[in-house]
Design a protein around this motif. Structure first.
Motif, short mmCIF file in Angstrom:
data_model
loop_
_atom_site.label_atom_id
_atom_site.label_comp_id
_atom_site.label_asym_id
_atom_site.label_seq_id
_atom_site.Cartn_x
_atom_site.Cartn_y
_atom_site.Cartn_z
N TYR A 660 -14.09 5.68 -6.93
CA TYR A 660 -13.47 4.37 -6.70
C TYR A 660 -11.97 4.57 -6.73
O TYR A 660 -11.41 5.12 -7.69
N SER A 662 -8.27 2.58 -6.19
CA SER A 662 -7.47 1.37 -5.96
C SER A 662 -6.05 1.51 -6.45
O SER A 662 -5.16 0.78 -6.01
N ARG A 691 -10.29 0.17 -2.58
CA ARG A 691 -9.82 -1.22 -2.63
C ARG A 691 -8.33 -1.25 -2.35
O ARG A 691 -7.57 -0.44 -2.85
N PHE A 802 -12.71 -2.45 0.44
CA PHE A 802 -12.48 -3.85 0.05
C PHE A 802 -11.05 -4.24 0.38
O PHE A 802 -10.11 -3.55 -0.03
N GLU A 805 -9.84 -8.54 -4.02
CA GLU A 805 -9.61 -8.08 -5.40
C GLU A 805 -10.80 -8.51 -6.27
O GLU A 805 -10.70 -9.43 -7.09
N VAL A 819 -18.86 -4.59 -6.44
CA VAL A 819 -18.34 -3.25 -6.65
C VAL A 819 -19.45 -2.32 -7.15
O VAL A 819 -19.57 -1.18 -6.69
#
Length: 834
Positions: A660, A662, A691, A802, A805, A819
């Protein structure tokens, strides 16, 4: 199921079933129109739980001396010295009481001190009874001359919520020690009619470490309406319990000293006419007290500024995330104070110790002056402050319309200061088939109750606004004292993009739309003919359908994700279905039964022949924010931290199933070894969930999904409406999500699917404008993809991006499961799809 609060009225009080407002009866009772009954002599309720008067002194643990405490360089109180000084004050004076509100993640204590004249147990009970009457029977309280004379008005002073904004703590200690020993008759008289509550350091971890955030990485002054952190929960609970008439939050650093009230926009759920009536005069008094100290340009100190008077916009009180703005919903006149001379950040290390101490001493004087000036205002205007707090609550209970603040008031109020809302009659959080998620509904009800909002649970079925609701459904009647807070939590909010050019922080939020529960708004004017009792806490009942074919766990809520983890730990042979649900086999009945009982999740009967990918516990790497890491913990997911530095230092990713990204992983800052490690990871079939801009940049650098990323304004944010295509990621997703610096994806290549797209009119609440060239606004985003996914035909590597948020500040809890689903899908079978 839910536990019902004890009734504050005896059973002998008869009630009639009417189209109604607030009832004060307990379990099995009706919501009754216009209820404002006389309190029986004997009752249960807040006063019954009071078993101590004042002082209520706690001997605080005195930590060992720590020479590494950041406050010492400034000549200020170190954490280890705070307990010693407070213990000494308690020993010296019966006016001083200390209590521990919370313990931080590192073991430090958040301490609140109460300054007041001694009270017997009976007197303390009387105060609790009066405080409860103000909130629940305000019309009666307004007529009660004895209450007006005898009630000790509460004041709440909060210091050091940002750990490296130090001096509020030292000002609070000075005030405590001064009042403990003072022989001034005016001080003694004030403490006979006032309780002064001071949180000495709300963020002791940050104070010790010279950090703005707490040890978990949260900005506590963005967490009030969500309340994830122990420090925030403690202060929220204290504000709700104390119900202050005035509140200060001590911050730094703005030169000259910034003293609220704020610029527009003002929170639309306030009774702002009653708020600003006191906030502005008190600000003037604080300003004068600071000027009277005599600091000026030669000291580096500029004159104070009041945003409402001196600014046009940019320092608003719109969102309820800040401590003072939250306190206003409990009837407080509330201010942020920003003291002037910077001693943190680069100044902390670049300035000499002598200069830092000079600045800190001036700042402490100014913070102390703000406190004492406010206490003087409360003492002088006690009757009006109390009457106006009662009036705030009375309007709520009566369901009356807000009053616009008077144009021209104080010479500073204009049309731009008028923000009002149309309250619905009530909100219903259904049970049964109409409820999307039982765990989400229970969490939302518990949150409302924790915030002091009255919630009732139906004990008989009800027809409300043409819809039938079964027993167990929850009703939040907005004819109650904290209607502003209830509507702030449950309402959709407002699009204010057209009213102001810029906002200080977020502009949209909604527990009702973002926490995953089904919530129905009942229009004003609709009758409420319902029977139910006040809820003390809610418990998701959960359900396990009769089945011989196994069950399906639909991943809709953090509780579902935790249940998945429990099932995997127990060794259940799970399969991930094409729609993103999880097949739980029939032999796992025992553990499934336990998970339902423990977590309140719902397991539906599996269709005969259902099957999917074998599901193993994924190993997840995360390059994300502190709040996102917290959200993963809320879901019970164990993750491995990943960052640019770690990859450059040799971190290997071969043990991960998916990554993941971001924040904290920047492609341009990676060295060749770090870049090679990422390339090898995806070449071996590793999954990526990206993200925001950082996620999109990694996608582009690794040539994963063929998409073009488009961006809205960096300050655009709010609740948006979306359309879900279903499938493994957005199946069972809510029709709303949250965006900040929104992105969307265009020019989707072969094999890239748009799983979630912005609706044709995306912005529900918040502030999102096009840029100066007319680009990047919500019209440009309408209909465009906000969640996309795809699978590499050669490596089998799966990617999800994504543009929203879904974990923002750990707030939009109903989006967490998106998520988790993305991580499970990208961690899945790496065999290329035929």
């Amino acid at each position: 199921m839910a536990r019902l609060a004890p009734s504050p009225l005896r059973a002998r009080w008869s009630v009639v079933l009417l189209a109604g407002v607030l009832g004060l009866t307990g379990a099995g009772s009706a919501i009754v129109a216009g209820a404002d009954p006389v309190t029986p002599a004997a009752q249960t309720g807040p006063a019954a739980g009071v078993d101590r008067g004042y002082p209520r002194q706690t001997v605080l643990v005195e930590p060992a001396v720590d020479e590494g405490d950041a406050a010492l360089r400034l000549g200020l109180a170190a954490y280890h010295d705070i307990a010693r000084r407070l213990n000494a004050a308690q020993r010296a004076s019966d006016r001083v009481s200390a209590e521990v509100l919370a313990t931080t993640a590192t073991g430090r204590q958040v301490v609140m001190v109460t300054l007041t004249a001694p009270e017997s147990v009976a007197q303390a009970r009387q105060q609790a009874t009066m405080r409860d009457r103000i909130a629940t029977r305000p019309a009666q309280a307004a007529r009660d001359a004895g209450l007006a004379r005898a009630y000790k008005t509460p004041v709440f002073l909060n210091a050091n919520i940002h750990g490296n904004e130090f001096e509020g703590t030292d000002a609070a200690l000075r005030l405590i020690e001064d009042y403990a020993a003072s022989d001034d008759p005016a001080v003694a008289e004030m403490l006979e009619r006032t309780r002064i509550h001071l949180v000495v350091s709300m963020n002791p971890d940050g104070r010790h470490d010279n950090a703005r955030r707490n040890s978990a990485g949260f900005d506590l002054n963005r967490d009030l309406i969500t309340a994830t952190q122990p420090e925030t929960v403690a202060v929220r609970d204290a504000i709700a319990r104390i119900q202050p008439v005035l509140m200060l939050d001590l911050h730094g650093y703005v030169n000259g000293t910034l003293v609220e009230p704020t610029t527009p926009p003002h929170g639309e759920n306030y009774e702002y006419d009653l708020f600003v009536k006191h906030a502005y005069p008190n600000a003037l008094g604080i300003e004068q007290a600071i000027l009277d100290l005599g600091y000026g340009a030669e000291d580096g100190v500029e004159p104070p500024q009041i945003p409402l008077r001196d600014w046009s916009e940019g320092w608003d009180d719109w969102p309820p995330i800040f401590t003072p703005q939250y306190a206003a919903y409990h009837g407080a006149v509330a201010h942020t104070i920003e003291i002037p001379l910077r001693v943190n950040n680069a100044s902390y290390s670049s300035l000499t110790e002598t200069e830092l101490r000079r600045r800190a001493a001036i700042n402490t004087d100014i913070a102390h002056a703000a406190m004492t000036a406010s206490l003087a205002y409360v003492d002088e205007h006690r009757d009006e402050l109390l009457a106006d707090q009662v009036e705030i609550f009375r309007r709520g209970v009566a369901g009356e319309e807000q009053r616009p603040v008077k144009d021209g008031l104080f010479g500073v109020i204009g049309p731009d200061d008028v923000y009002l809302t149309d309250y619905p009659r009530a909100y219903v959080i259904p049970s049964g088939d109409a409820q999307r998620s039982a765990p989400a509904a229970a969490r939302l009800v518990d949150h409302l109750v924790a915030n002091g909002v009255q919630v009732r649970q139906l004990t008989q079925p009800a027809q409300i606004a043409g819809s039938a609701y079964p027993v167990g459904s929850y009703v939040v009647d907005l004819h109650q004292s904290r209607r502003g807070l209830a509507n702030t939590i449950l309402g959709a909010g407002t699009d204010i993009s057209g009213r102001v050019d810029a906002m200080y922080d977020i502009s949209g939020w909604s527990h009702g739309l973002l926490w995953g529960a089904s919530v129905v708004s009942v229009p004003e004017g609709e009758p409420l003919q319902v029977v139910g009792g006040l809820v003390a806490d809610a418990v998701a009942a959960g359900s396990l359908a009769p089945s011989d074919t196994g069950w399906v766990l639909s991943l809709e809520d953090p509780a579902d994700v935790r249940a998945l983890g429990r099932l995997l730990e127990a060794g259940a042979a799970l399969e991930r279905l094409p729609d993103g649900g999880v097949l739980v086999p029939a032999p796992a009945r025992a553990v499934a039964t336990q998970v339902v009982a423990d977590l309140g999740v719902e397991l539906a009967s599996a269709p005969a022949g259902a099957s999917g990918e074998e599901l193993d516990e994924p190993t997840i790497g995360v390059a994300g924010t502190a709040e996102e890491l917290w959200a993963f913990g809320e879901m019970g997911l164990s993750v491995e931290p990943v960052s640019t530095r770690a990859l450059n230092d040799g971190l290997e990713l071969d043990g991960l199933d998916t990554l993941y990204v971001s924040s904290g992983l920047v492609w341009r800052d990676l060295d060749e070894r770090g870049r090679a490690e990422l390339r090898e990871f995806v070449a071996d079939g590793g999954g990526v969930v990206g993200r925001g801009r950082a996620g999109a940049a990694v996608n582009d650098a690794l040539d994963l999904l063929e998409v073009t990323t488009a961006a809205g304004r960096s300050d655009a944010n709010g609740v948006v409406a979306v359309e879900n295509a279903g499938g493994p990621v957005t199946g069972d997703a809510t029709p709303h999500t949250f965006v900040y610096s929104p992105l969307w994806f265009t020019d989707l290549g072969d094999g890239v699917s748009a799983d979630q797209s912005y609706a044709t009119a995306p912005l529900v609440s918040g502030h999102w404008r096009a840029d100066a060239q007319g680009a990047g606004g919500p019209k440009a985003a309408a209909g465009q993809a906000v969640v996309v996914r795809g699978e590499d035909e050669v490596t089998g590597a799966r990617t999800v991006l994504f543009g929203s948020e879904p974990l923002f500040r750990a707030h939009p809890k109903g989006q967490y499961a998106l998520v988790a689903r993305a991580l499970l899908w990208t961690a899945g079978d790496d065999t290329p799809t035929p």
